[in-house]
Design a protein around this motif. Structure first.
Motif: not given
Lengths: 321, 170
Positions: B50-58
């Motif tokens: 998964p991408f690190a952090g949740d910026q992509m999810f946001q």
């Protein structure tokens, strides 16, 4: 229906070519290239109808086939890439025709041609370039509008890699290829010191899409003797052997339809009467859809035949599937 | 005072019970879905890190955005003449659930992927390279519809792209 069109187009192209140039090919190399070229064309043309349900067209993603380079091979504007032309995946056949117009301060360069991509593995291309000397022709003593014409037959084979999908590997898509070039102005080429009016370039191209950065990179090493890409013949007093030249492209995918970028292409300087410079361009390629794309560029071709700083506008239209 | 003291313990018990319930309805036979061959769930099944952090999810609009994108992707793909034959007869309820889980997980969202690995999930489906590209095109349209910027779309597609090796010609 589409398959029939492919077949028809190929047959027509072959017929047309023989009508125009039936006896123009000279030398063993040319004959070999021609045999190979038509051999594969024939194989495609005969296999295609027989396996009608197996062969598909148009499965690639928008712009991932590149555009038609000035020499007819799939690539950028001035550089050849490792991608195969057209939109066919490894299940099918794709192809296109192109017309390119380059206007320079003292010259005009036109190119048209056709290319097919077979199973996303092999690419066959033909381009006819016309280098119109316009007023410069008169100044050079060749005559107003004296035009050099060149036929370029290209074969490209993808060796390894998937430029688009291998996003977890550094390995680029790599292809090897050859472009056999025949210029129709042998006498003038000899008069300006060119050694030959025919020549064959061999190249290795590596293309990588860095999708997480929306960047496409290409690097190609070309073994060539060509003067101004072959428009002024091959070899000369300053060099008669093959030399390794580099062509590089960087493109940023601005949108799904639009790529903008820059290219650089180094060239030998074999002729004595005029220095030859490297080429570069800034381009924008826009795909209206999978059947039509337009490439516009500012090109800087440097000195050509003693005429300084040949920079100008490049426009290319490509239609295919 | 007493409540505060036992709160951590109570939450631990609650969490254990919740996960026990989650495991009780096994991910291969969820209510409302057709049961499939049992398998071992694992984060590795998602097919990428998964991408690190949740910026992509946001950037993808969180859980609601991901759900809309998957719904749109499946709407388009079930109706797409190029690939509808592959989707026809597949359990759309399950597909929707595992795809949302997978996208959410890979985008760095707070989700676990409970589905099968890509090779197993696509075994004997006969997916061809062109089919994969058709699906990518549908996903691009679904992401466009959701207003995801093109370069952000590409970052996500770069995660999914290598899965082609486990999906096509299996």
């Amino acid at each position: 229906m589409r398959l029939y069109l492919v077949y028809f187009a190929l047959t027509n192209l072959r017929h047309r070519w023989f009508m125009e140039h039936g006896s123009a090919f000279r030398g063993q190399l040319g004959a070999d290239m021609r045999r190979m070229f038509f051999g594969v064309l024939l194989a495609v043309a005969t296999v295609a109808p027989a396996a009608a349900d197996e062969i598909k067209t148009g499965g690639k993603l928008l712009l991932t086939g590149g555009v038609s380079s000035i020499e007819g091979s799939g690539g950028g504007g001035l550089a050849t890439w490792a991608t195969t032309t057209g939109y066919a995946t490894e299940e099918g056949v794709g192809g296109n025709v192109h017309g390119t117009y380059v206007t320079l301060p003292d010259f005009e360069l036109r190119s048209w041609g056709a290319a097919v991509g077979v199973f996303d593995r092999v690419e066959l291309s033909y381009a006819r370039q016309s280098f119109d000397t316009q007023d410069a022709g008169a100044a050079l003593g060749l005559g107003q509008g004296f035009t050099f014409n060149q036929d370029i037959w290209g074969v490209k084979v993808v060796v390894i890699g998937d430029a688009v999908y291998d996003q977890d590997r550094l390995l680029p898509q790599i292809a090897v290829g050859a472009q056999h070039k025949r210029n129709d102005r042998g006498a003038i080429i000899a008069a300006v010191g060119g050694e030959d009016d025919t020549g064959t370039d061999y190249y290795v191209a590596a293309t990588k899409l860095l999708l997480d950065r929306s960047l496409l990179l290409n690097g190609t090493v070309r073994m060539t003797k060509a003067n101004q890409g072959g428009l002024l013949g091959f070899g000369g007093p300053n060099g008669s052997d093959y030399s390794a030249q580099f062509e590089g492209s960087v493109a940023w995918l601005a949108t799904k339809r639009l790529a903008i970028g820059a290219e650089y292409r180094s060239k030998p300087s074999n002729l004595g009467f005029a220095r030859e410079d490297d080429w570069m361009d800034l381009f924008a390629a826009y795909a209206l859809n999978k059947n039509l794309s337009v490439t516009a560029a500012w090109v800087s071709l440097g000195d050509i035949a003693t005429f300084r700083d040949q920079s100008g506008f490049y426009i290319s239209l490509q239609a295919g599937f | 005072m007493t409540v505060k003291r036992y709160l951590p313990f109570a939450s631990a018990v609650l969490l254990t019970t919740v996960s026990a319930v989650a495991f009780a309805s096994e991910p291969w036979s969820m209510p409302g879905e057709e049961a499939i061959e049992p398998y071992t769930p694992s984060a590795a099944n998602a097919g990428a890190q998964p991408f690190a952090g949740d910026q992509m999810f946001q950037a993808f609009g969180g859980q609601a955005g991901v759900a809309r994108i998957v719904t749109d992707l499946l709407d388009r793909s079930f109706a797409d003449a190029r690939i509808s034959d592959i989707f026809k007869g597949h359990d759309r309820v399950r597909l929707q659930r595992v795809l949302v889980e997978q996208f959410c997980f890979l985008l760095g969202g707070p989700c676990a992927y409970s589905g099968r690995d890509m090779a197993t999930a696509h075994k004997d489906m006969g997916v061809q390279p062109g089919d994969m590209n058709a699906l990518v095109e549908n996903l691009q349209l679904a992401m466009e519809e959701e207003g995801i910027p093109f370069q952000t779309q590409n970052r996500f597609l770069a995660k999914l792209a290598p899965m082609k090796r486990d999906i096509v010609d299996k």
